[in-house]
Design an enzyme around this catalytic site. Structure first.
Site, short mmCIF file in Angstrom:
data_model
loop_
_atom_site.label_atom_id
_atom_site.label_comp_id
_atom_site.label_asym_id
_atom_site.label_seq_id
_atom_site.Cartn_x
_atom_site.Cartn_y
_atom_site.Cartn_z
CG PHE A 1 -2.00 1.10 1.26
CD1 PHE A 1 -3.07 0.93 0.58
CD2 PHE A 1 -1.89 2.11 2.13
CE1 PHE A 1 -4.11 1.75 0.64
CE2 PHE A 1 -2.81 3.23 1.82
CZ PHE A 1 -4.01 2.99 1.10
CG ASP B 1 -0.46 -2.63 6.85
OD1 ASP B 1 -1.56 -2.90 7.31
OD2 ASP B 1 -0.27 -1.46 6.46
CE1 TYR C 1 -9.57 3.33 6.78
CE2 TYR C 1 -8.69 4.28 8.76
CZ TYR C 1 -8.44 3.82 7.37
OH TYR C 1 -7.30 3.99 6.44
CE LYS C 2 -8.19 0.30 4.95
NZ LYS C 2 -6.76 0.00 4.64
NE ARG D 1 -10.22 -2.37 -3.03
CZ ARG D 1 -9.63 -1.68 -1.72
NH1 ARG D 1 -8.59 -2.08 -1.59
NH2 ARG D 1 -10.38 -0.97 -1.05
C1 LIG Z 1 -6.07 1.24 4.41
C2 LIG Z 1 -4.46 0.85 4.67
C3 LIG Z 1 -4.00 1.68 5.41
C4 LIG Z 1 -4.26 3.22 6.04
O1 LIG Z 1 -3.35 3.90 6.72
P1 LIG Z 1 -4.00 5.04 7.46
O2 LIG Z 1 -2.97 5.74 8.01
O3 LIG Z 1 -5.21 4.73 8.29
O4 LIG Z 1 -4.29 6.11 6.28
C5 LIG Z 1 -2.54 1.50 5.54
N1 LIG Z 1 -1.89 0.35 4.95
C6 LIG Z 1 -2.83 -0.60 4.38
C7 LIG Z 1 -2.07 -1.58 3.93
C8 LIG Z 1 -4.08 -0.13 4.16
O5 LIG Z 1 -4.89 -0.92 3.22
#
Ligand SMILES: *Cc1c(COP(=O)(O)O)cnc(C)c1O
Length: 408
Positions: free
Chosen positions: A130, A201, A226-227, A375
């Site tokens: 990401f 992660d 939040y996911k 997706r």
């Molecule tokens: C959604 C996501 C994030 C989000 O990071 P934030 O700091 O909450 O914006 C980080 N890493 C991955 C792999 C994600 O999918």
């Protein structure tokens, strides 16, 4: 359950009626006319979040004022919710804390890992990670003055990229684009065999797939609230530090909440024992309250049941799309192999953005990721088998109309 051949929507409605997770769907507000396949980006609102937030606003903040830090136990929330998340990810009590964002927590654990491997200068990660993960590592390497290196490799080359210079292997467990899942235990063992530490992660894993951080001997992890944890937009994130590393865990964001005695107001930093030293500033109580509602709902389900339904839903979607959408230029990016699949299904399509827009107009909400990815996230706590049927038929309709229409 594997769907060899899907016969009818009625058969799927029966499957929903027999689903042991069906009752959990009632915990969520899901608007009429919407099939929500984007819970891997922002989970839906639990009903209890309304009630709980109203209670905290009125009874705790409103009436309690500053006394509520004590009387309502606000200061304990980061650890209390961390311990609950630990149960979802196969970690132990005292190994997880809730704080800040995933990006910031990644910065903290990266710093800690580099400090623990002083002779080594390389962070290994993959190109498909990401972007924020890549950016945070780039920023840290720049800040450290250039002696360190971020080694970004393709997925196939990860194992061979871990040599004696590598301090840390930093990966996302389930890929946000393709839904492909890494073998956490195997990669962690490979990193350890070469003296490197690991950071996982879990943004697309926590609450979606069973995890065993203890069994995998993971060192550090971060993840998103939040996911699949349904904690609300911008919910605080979590951070895991294996107990065996906690005494050596040092991170530069030494805020007062990570101090051994925050309310002694001493001039010199002294880290708290245990996971609390990963905290920085004052915890966001309203956001933590909302996150705890989502986490409590996730704890009502067994992760094995969640996994079984997740695979059944994603198998079903893939089978339906195989059947209904052949010849329209979709290319499946998600592995058919269960061991390598998270809880989403992705396709490449040359007009992916327009296709997703047309789906949204029919109430099917997934998302588009550049350059050409459709997706679809399948959150087993509230997505039904009939939703999968309807979404696949909507996708087929959209593709058929595009190919018949004047702008095809
Ligand atoms: C959604 C996501 C994030 C989000 O990071 P934030 O700091 O909450 O914006 C980080 N890493 C991955 C792999 C994600 O999918």
């Amino acid at each position: 359950m594997i769907h060899e051949k899907v016969t009818s929507r009625e058969a799927l409605a029966k499957q929903d009626a027999a689903d042991t997770l069906a009752a959990i769907r009632q915990h969520f507000y899901l608007p009429d006319g919407v099939i929500y396949l984007d819970g891997n980006s922002l989970g839906p609102l639990p009903w209890r979040t309304h009630l709980r937030l109203a209670a905290v606003l009125g009874g705790e903040w409103g009436d309690g004022l500053i006394r509520a830090w004590q009387s309502a136990g606000w200061l304990a929330l980061p650890q209390r919710i961390g311990d609950k998340i630990a149960r979802l990810i196969g970690a132990q009590p005292g190994e997880v804390i809730v704080a800040d964002s995933t990006s910031i927590n990644l910065f903290k654990v990266l710093c800690a890992a580099l400090t623990m491997r002083p002779g080594r200068r390389v962070i290994v990660t993959e190109r498909d990670n990401f972007p924020t993960d890549l950016y945070i590592a780039q920023g840290l390497v720049e800040f450290l003055g250039g002696a360190h290196q971020l080694r970004i490799v393709e997925r196939e080359a990860i194992a061979e990229a871990i040599d004696e210079d590598v301090a840390v292997l930093m990966l996302t467990h389930v890929c946000y684009r393709t839904g492909e899942m890494h073998d956490m235990a195997a990669l962690t063992a490979q990193a350890h065999a070469r003296g490197a530490l690991t950071i996982w992660d879990l943004a697309h894993s926590a609450g979606a797939v069973p995890l065993d951080l203890t069994g995998a001997q993971a060192d550090f992890a971060v993840g998103c609230g939040y996911k699949y944890l349904n904690g609300g937009p911008g919910a605080p994130a979590f951070l895991f530090v294996a107990r065996r590393h906690q005494a050596d865990f040092q991170q530069p964001l030494k805020g007062w909440m990570g101090h051994a005695q925050p309310f002694a107001f001493e001039a010199t930093y002294q880290p708290a024992d245990g996971i609390a030293r990963a905290l920085c500033g004052t915890p966001p109580i309203l956001a933590l309250t909302a996150l705890e509602c989502g986490v409590d709902i996730a704890l009502e389900a067994s992760m094995d049941e969640v996994r079984a339904k997740s695979l059944a839903l994603t198998d079903l979607f893939i089978a339906l799309v195989d059947d209904l959408c052949a010849g329209y230029g979709l290319r499946l990016l998600t592995p058919r192999d269960h061991h390598r699949r998270g809880s989403q299904v992705s396709y490449a399509h040359p007009h992916a953005a327009a296709v997703m827009q047309a789906l949204a107009a029919r109430g099917v909400i997934g998302d588009f990721r550049p350059p050409d990815i459709l997706r679809f996230g399948f959150a087993p706590l509230y997505v039904r088998y009939v939703d999968v049927w309807d979404a696949a038929h909507a996708l087929a309709d959209v593709l058929r109309e595009r190919s018949l229409g004047p702008t095809a």
